[in-house]
Design a protein around this motif. Structure first.
Motif, PDB file in Angstrom:
ATOM      1  N   ASN A  12      11.296 -23.674  28.888  1.00 49.94           N
ATOM      2  CA  ASN A  12      11.705 -22.827  27.651  1.00 49.94           C
ATOM      3  C   ASN A  12      12.551 -22.197  28.542  1.00 49.94           C
ATOM      4  N   ILE A  72      22.743 -34.282  23.153  1.00 48.45           N
ATOM      5  CA  ILE A  72      21.752 -34.348  23.531  1.00 48.45           C
ATOM      6  C   ILE A  72      22.189 -35.837  22.833  1.00 48.45           C
ATOM      7  N   TYR A 124       9.746 -29.979  27.445  1.00 47.82           N
ATOM      8  CA  TYR A 124      11.614 -29.889  28.924  1.00 47.82           C
ATOM      9  C   TYR A 124      11.437 -27.719  28.701  1.00 47.82           C
ATOM     10  N   MET A 173      26.967 -26.004  30.247  1.00 50.83           N
ATOM     11  CA  MET A 173      25.450 -25.290  29.837  1.00 50.83           C
ATOM     12  C   MET A 173      24.710 -26.839  30.363  1.00 50.83           C
ATOM     13  N   ILE A 174      25.299 -27.887  30.040  1.00 53.32           N
ATOM     14  CA  ILE A 174      24.740 -29.475  29.057  1.00 53.32           C
ATOM     15  C   ILE A 174      24.705 -29.680  31.258  1.00 53.32           C
ATOM     16  N   LYS A 206      17.643 -29.020  35.203  1.00 58.36           N
ATOM     17  CA  LYS A 206      15.801 -28.815  34.884  1.00 58.36           C
ATOM     18  C   LYS A 206      15.290 -30.709  35.204  1.00 58.36           C
ATOM     19  N   PHE A 257      21.182 -27.229  31.277  1.00 60.80           N
ATOM     20  CA  PHE A 257      20.356 -28.603  31.248  1.00 60.80           C
ATOM     21  C   PHE A 257      20.250 -29.345  31.894  1.00 60.80           C
ATOM     22  N   TYR A 272      18.536 -19.905  27.528  1.00 59.95           N
ATOM     23  CA  TYR A 272      19.125 -20.059  26.955  1.00 59.95           C
ATOM     24  C   TYR A 272      18.469 -22.066  26.522  1.00 59.95           C
ATOM     25  N   THR A 273      17.563 -21.586  25.812  1.00 57.93           N
ATOM     26  CA  THR A 273      17.646 -23.096  25.212  1.00 57.93           C
ATOM     27  C   THR A 273      18.219 -22.792  23.966  1.00 57.93           C
ATOM     28  N   TYR A 329      21.409 -24.276  23.640  1.00 57.03           N
ATOM     29  CA  TYR A 329      21.477 -25.294  23.375  1.00 57.03           C
ATOM     30  C   TYR A 329      21.420 -25.347  22.515  1.00 57.03           C
TER      31      TYR A 329
END
Length: 547
Positions: free
Chosen positions: A419, A437, A417, A370-371, A377, A374, A422-423, A426
């Motif tokens: 959307n 984060i 960021y 996931m990171i 993007k 993230f 997957y948001t 996160y």
């Protein structure tokens, strides 16, 4: 009108000359309108009874003539004996006069070319050989003369250890139109200390109070490359996926995953040997009156294949399906509060241990993936870790820093960021113990740079239960990523606040500045105001774009 301009020019230059002289050590007494034989000396500087410098000031709205300048030079040296002579001409000149003045300067510096000899042919050059003579020329323009006095005041006050704002200096320069300062010494003399005290007292009274420059704060903004422990006013563009915190955090997470893989791989369970395991209290697979049931704990084949591929891709490590085998471990699924389920496991100690490691590994692998998604993007965002350093000797408080970033460069904000599906995930994997984060964007103090916002030990998401998980995720980004607050001319302005900073201390500005897809070199202007600064602290940070 001409007389008025001449008087103003005389006063300006006279006062500026006095202030200039006060920063020099080659005299101990000053004379204004020195009582010489022919009264040609307007200002004289004296040391131990000897006149070290004699000054005559001439101003006119008409063009100065060569013959007049030559005459004034002779009159000045004939009127008084001095180590140095200076004729100050405030006004304009014709070409011959200008050539004559320039030739005097060239002759004194040793240049004696034909043009110089021609301009001086009617002048007794032995005067230049025997006397130290300087010609100073200034235009008869009020703004220029005001600037001279203003610069002299600034130099004088700096010499004394004090500073004034530009606006105050400008007003004080205009006050010199008053003749009191000069007429107070007409026909007499004063010691350097007395005259210096008189002028200093006048400046102090009319300025509303002086601030010592030694009591003023001095600050400087810099970039901090934490990995190399380097502070600098310029920075080669570092994208977020190359940023020290991100690389460090992902390195730790990768190591955790590999360590879990090794631990799991070292636990061998024989699928054919009957395990001596703890048995559930009810028959397997049959519902009881207390609403619970039991199943074997196992990973789906499709999930196994997916995890095997990801482990190879991310960690260059091979695992097989036996990696997921947890023996005869059974799971009790019981309905809890708010429709959620609780689980209890029945099996051997080894089975439970391996299952716990597998569960932890799957979660860590999800985090890692996931990171990466993230960062994908925003990986082309240039990351600016900015710090403020107190380069002075004064402790300061309530510091406001303003960055001016050209509008042609887009500034990344947490709430812009992208959307996507997957948001929500996160936001779910940001928990109290492992907030990715915070780990990526928060600055952790080291031996060189301090952070006012240390690592937080609470879950930010519980502060406002009314907001959706997506909103809370954006709020989390906002805690660590700076936003522009307003526009100023061609700039977007970002403001930072620092509560206090000690001498030689360096503090992180608590939020990163991220710039979208920077494709050119960039200069960021900044200003700093604080309780102890005079409002004049400013500078430039430079980012060097590299493909």
């Amino acid at each position: 009108m001409a007389g008025k301009e001449a008087i103003r020019g005389f006063l300006y230059q006279g006062f500026a000359t006095i202030l200039e002289s006060l920063t020099q050590e080659s005299w101990d007494r000053i004379h204004v309108e020195y009582p010489s034989d022919d009264d040609k000396v307007d200002i004289a500087l004296e040391v131990n009874g000897t006149i070290t410098k004699a000054i005559q000031v001439k101003s006119s709205i008409n063009l100065f003539q060569k013959s007049d300048v030559a005459k004034w030079i002779k009159e000045l040296i004939n009127d008084i004996e001095a180590n140095k002579y200076e004729v100050v001409l405030i006004g304009s000149f014709n070409r011959n006069t200008n050539d004559f003045i320039n030739s005097i300067r060239k002759y004194r510096s040793g240049e004696k070319d034909k043009k110089t000899r021609d301009a001086l042919k009617d002048f007794d050059v032995t005067i230049l050989d025997n006397f130290d003579i300087n010609i100073k020329t200034l235009p008869l323009e009020e703004d220029t003369l005001l600037g001279i006095v203003r610069d002299s005041l600034h130099k004088y006050l700096s010499y004394k250890g004090y500073m004034l704002d530009f606006e105050v200096l400008d007003l004080l320069s205009k006050y010199t139109l008053s003749t009191q300062m000069l007429l107070g010494t007409k026909g007499s003399s004063q010691s350097k200390n007395d005259f210096d005290s008189k002028i200093f007292h006048w400046v102090d009274l009319t300025s509303g109070g002086l601030k010592s420059k030694y009591d003023l704060a001095k600050h400087k903004l810099m970039f901090y490359e934490q990995e190399k422990k380097i502070l600098s006013t310029s920075l080669d563009c570092v994208f977020i996926d190359e940023y020290y915190n991100f690389k460090n955090y992902m390195g730790v997470l990768k190591k955790d995953c590999i360590d879990l893989i090794n631990k799991i791989d070292n636990i061998r369970l024989d699928p054919y040997e009957k395990q001596q395991s703890e048995q559930p209290p009810n028959d397997f697979g049959i519902f009881s009156s207390t609403d619970f049931f039991f199943t074997f704990e196992e990973t789906k084949d499709s999930d196994k294949d997916e995890i095997i591929n990801k482990v190879k891709l991310y960690f260059d490590t091979d695992i097989n399906r036996e990696f997921f085998f947890v023996g005869n471990l059974k799971k009790e699924k019981k309905l809890g509060v708010f429709g959620k389920y609780d689980y209890k496991y029945y099996g051997t100690k080894t089975e439970k241990e391996k299952n716990e490691l597998l569960t932890d590994f799957k979660y860590r692998l999800l985090q890692y993936e996931m990171i990466l998604m993230f960062i994908e993007k925003i990986k082309k965002c240039c990351t600016l870790p900015i710090v403020i350093k107190n380069v002075g000797n004064v402790q300061d408080e309530n510091i406001t820093i303003k960055l001016f970033i050209d509008k042609s460069v887009e500034i990344f904000c947490g709430n812009d960021y992208p959307n996507d599906d997957y948001t929500p995930i996160y936001s779910e994997i940001i928990d109290e113990e492992d907030n990715f984060i915070e780990n990526i964007f928060n600055f952790n103090s080291d031996s060189i740079v301090k952070s006012e916002n240390q690592k937080r030990n609470f879950n930010h998401f519980i502060t406002d239960q009314s907001k959706s998980s997506i909103d809370k995720f954006y709020n989390e980004l906002d805690m660590y990523i700076a936003k522009p607050q307003y526009e100023h001319e061609n700039y977007n302005v970002i403001e930072f606040e620092v509560k206090g900073i000690r001498p030689s201390e360096t503090i992180f500005l608590n939020k990163l500045v991220l710039l979208h897809s920077l494709n050119k070199d960039l200069e960021i202007k900044y200003t700093i105001i604080s309780d102890k600064s005079d409002g004049s602290i400013e500078g430039v940070l430079k980012i060097n774009y590299q493909k």
